[in-house]
Write a protein that holds these residues in place. Structure first.
Motif, PDB file in Angstrom:
ATOM      1  N   THR A  19      17.744  55.157  -4.917  1.00 56.60           N
ATOM      2  CA  THR A  19      17.375  55.040  -6.252  1.00 56.60           C
ATOM      3  C   THR A  19      17.594  56.530  -6.996  1.00 56.60           C
ATOM      4  O   THR A  19      18.333  56.499  -8.077  1.00 56.60           O
ATOM      5  CB  THR A  19      16.278  54.826  -6.702  1.00 56.60           C
ATOM      6  OG1 THR A  19      15.925  53.374  -6.345  1.00 56.60           O
ATOM      7  CG2 THR A  19      15.868  54.454  -8.107  1.00 56.60           C
ATOM      8  N   ARG A  22      21.502  57.386  -7.019  1.00 57.21           N
ATOM      9  CA  ARG A  22      21.988  56.884  -8.021  1.00 57.21           C
ATOM     10  C   ARG A  22      21.505  57.590  -9.375  1.00 57.21           C
ATOM     11  O   ARG A  22      22.622  57.938  -9.919  1.00 57.21           O
ATOM     12  CB  ARG A  22      21.580  55.423  -8.203  1.00 57.21           C
ATOM     13  CG  ARG A  22      22.281  54.679  -9.367  1.00 57.21           C
ATOM     14  CD  ARG A  22      23.819  54.463  -8.775  1.00 57.21           C
ATOM     15  NE  ARG A  22      24.654  53.980 -10.004  1.00 57.21           N
ATOM     16  CZ  ARG A  22      25.619  54.576 -10.777  1.00 57.21           C
ATOM     17  NH1 ARG A  22      25.794  55.841 -10.365  1.00 57.21           N
ATOM     18  NH2 ARG A  22      26.009  53.844 -11.466  1.00 57.21           N
ATOM     19  N   TYR A 160      27.532  48.231   3.407  1.00 59.74           N
ATOM     20  CA  TYR A 160      27.543  48.159   2.101  1.00 59.74           C
ATOM     21  C   TYR A 160      28.699  49.166   1.592  1.00 59.74           C
ATOM     22  O   TYR A 160      28.512  50.184   2.037  1.00 59.74           O
ATOM     23  CB  TYR A 160      26.310  48.153   1.117  1.00 59.74           C
ATOM     24  CG  TYR A 160      25.521  46.922   1.301  1.00 59.74           C
ATOM     25  CD1 TYR A 160      25.542  45.829   0.602  1.00 59.74           C
ATOM     26  CD2 TYR A 160      24.438  47.300   2.527  1.00 59.74           C
ATOM     27  CE1 TYR A 160      24.460  44.925   0.898  1.00 59.74           C
ATOM     28  CE2 TYR A 160      23.467  46.088   2.527  1.00 59.74           C
ATOM     29  CZ  TYR A 160      23.640  44.907   1.882  1.00 59.74           C
ATOM     30  OH  TYR A 160      22.725  43.988   2.119  1.00 59.74           O
ATOM     31  N   SER A 163      30.425  51.174  -3.925  1.00 61.61           N
ATOM     32  CA  SER A 163      30.421  50.372  -5.258  1.00 61.61           C
ATOM     33  C   SER A 163      29.515  49.669  -5.249  1.00 61.61           C
ATOM     34  O   SER A 163      28.992  48.975  -6.423  1.00 61.61           O
ATOM     35  CB  SER A 163      31.559  50.034  -5.480  1.00 61.61           C
ATOM     36  OG  SER A 163      31.714  48.835  -4.445  1.00 61.61           O
ATOM     37  N   GLU A 164      28.694  49.076  -4.322  1.00 59.40           N
ATOM     38  CA  GLU A 164      27.408  48.118  -4.320  1.00 59.40           C
ATOM     39  C   GLU A 164      26.088  48.840  -4.457  1.00 59.40           C
ATOM     40  O   GLU A 164      25.131  48.015  -4.500  1.00 59.40           O
ATOM     41  CB  GLU A 164      27.504  47.386  -3.020  1.00 59.40           C
ATOM     42  CG  GLU A 164      28.814  46.453  -2.933  1.00 59.40           C
ATOM     43  CD  GLU A 164      28.845  45.711  -1.732  1.00 59.40           C
ATOM     44  OE1 GLU A 164      28.465  44.492  -1.525  1.00 59.40           O
ATOM     45  OE2 GLU A 164      29.273  46.294  -0.504  1.00 59.40           O
ATOM     46  N   ASP A 166      24.630  50.041  -6.981  1.00 59.09           N
ATOM     47  CA  ASP A 166      23.548  49.251  -7.945  1.00 59.09           C
ATOM     48  C   ASP A 166      22.947  47.848  -7.798  1.00 59.09           C
ATOM     49  O   ASP A 166      21.886  47.673  -8.068  1.00 59.09           O
ATOM     50  CB  ASP A 166      24.294  49.163  -9.528  1.00 59.09           C
ATOM     51  CG  ASP A 166      24.762  50.370  -9.995  1.00 59.09           C
ATOM     52  OD1 ASP A 166      24.223  51.191  -9.664  1.00 59.09           O
ATOM     53  OD2 ASP A 166      25.758  50.352 -10.810  1.00 59.09           O
ATOM     54  N   GLU A 167      23.567  47.219  -6.652  1.00 53.45           N
ATOM     55  CA  GLU A 167      23.009  45.954  -6.358  1.00 53.45           C
ATOM     56  C   GLU A 167      21.881  46.218  -5.330  1.00 53.45           C
ATOM     57  O   GLU A 167      21.101  45.277  -5.286  1.00 53.45           O
ATOM     58  CB  GLU A 167      24.065  45.125  -5.746  1.00 53.45           C
ATOM     59  CG  GLU A 167      25.121  44.557  -6.815  1.00 53.45           C
ATOM     60  CD  GLU A 167      26.015  45.285  -7.114  1.00 53.45           C
ATOM     61  OE1 GLU A 167      26.694  45.899  -6.419  1.00 53.45           O
ATOM     62  OE2 GLU A 167      26.653  45.336  -8.171  1.00 53.45           O
ATOM     63  N   LEU A 168      22.186  47.187  -4.543  1.00 54.08           N
ATOM     64  CA  LEU A 168      20.946  47.500  -3.692  1.00 54.08           C
ATOM     65  C   LEU A 168      19.755  47.969  -4.254  1.00 54.08           C
ATOM     66  O   LEU A 168      18.786  47.796  -3.620  1.00 54.08           O
ATOM     67  CB  LEU A 168      21.658  48.591  -2.654  1.00 54.08           C
ATOM     68  CG  LEU A 168      22.478  47.934  -1.567  1.00 54.08           C
ATOM     69  CD1 LEU A 168      23.333  49.218  -0.793  1.00 54.08           C
ATOM     70  CD2 LEU A 168      21.954  47.236  -0.641  1.00 54.08           C
TER      71      LEU A 168
END
Length: 169
Positions: A19, A22, A160, A163-164, A166-168
């Motif tokens: 988090t 990101r 993963y 690009s994934e 945000d989903e994680l």
């Protein structure tokens, strides 16, 4: 502009660290400890090919993630390992003992340097939670604690794409 030699490193992390990665676009704000295929690891595991050596470094980063989980009881009980390609220049090997894979990075790792993200599946949560509680004891040689840590290591981390992210989170 000269091409820089890159080294694949494996960074232990937690979901809250993802988090922060990101939000900030980078991981860490000072020297980071990671794992990589070092000269000491090559010498210790002389019969291993490159893939096997990288797996050893990756596994040690996953163990490092257990230590991070022990330090952060509020973090979800899932190990995270970040694979990144960083410039070899400035990378410091911690070859204090034969077989060491520990390296220090002189600066934070940027989101652009990440190659992939590896996270435990939800089926590993119980085993990882138990292992995080006893990881220090396992490192100190407690065979029961090592058995518990080995139970978490039986779970392969899921791969993963960056690009994934945000989903994680």
């Amino acid at each position: 502009m000269p091409i820089t030699d890159l080294v694949r490193v494996y960074l232990p992390a937690t979901l809250p660290m993802l988090t922060a990665l990101r939000a900030d676009g980078r991981l860490g704000d000072q020297t980071l400890v990671a794992h990589a295929v070092t000269p000491g690891l090559r010498e210790w595991y002389a019969e291993g090919d490159e893939e096997e050596l990288e797996y050893v470094a990756f596994t040690r980063a996953a163990q490092g993630a257990l230590h991070l989980l022990r330090q952060d009881p509020s973090a979800p009980r899932r190990r995270v390992v970040l694979s990144a390609d960083v410039p070899a220049a400035g990378l410091t090997s911690e070859d204090t003992e034969l077989g060491s894979s520990t390296v220090r990075l002189p600066q934070p790792v940027s989101l652009a340097e990440l190659a992939s993200i590896h996270v435990d599946g939800t089926d590993a949560v119980e085993a990882v939670a138990a292992a995080a509680e006893v990881v220090d004891e396992a490192l100190a040689g407690d065979p029961d604690a090592q058995f518990t840590v080995d139970g978490a290591e039986d779970h392969e981390l899921e791969w993963y794409a960056v690009s994934e992210l945000d989903e994680l989170i």
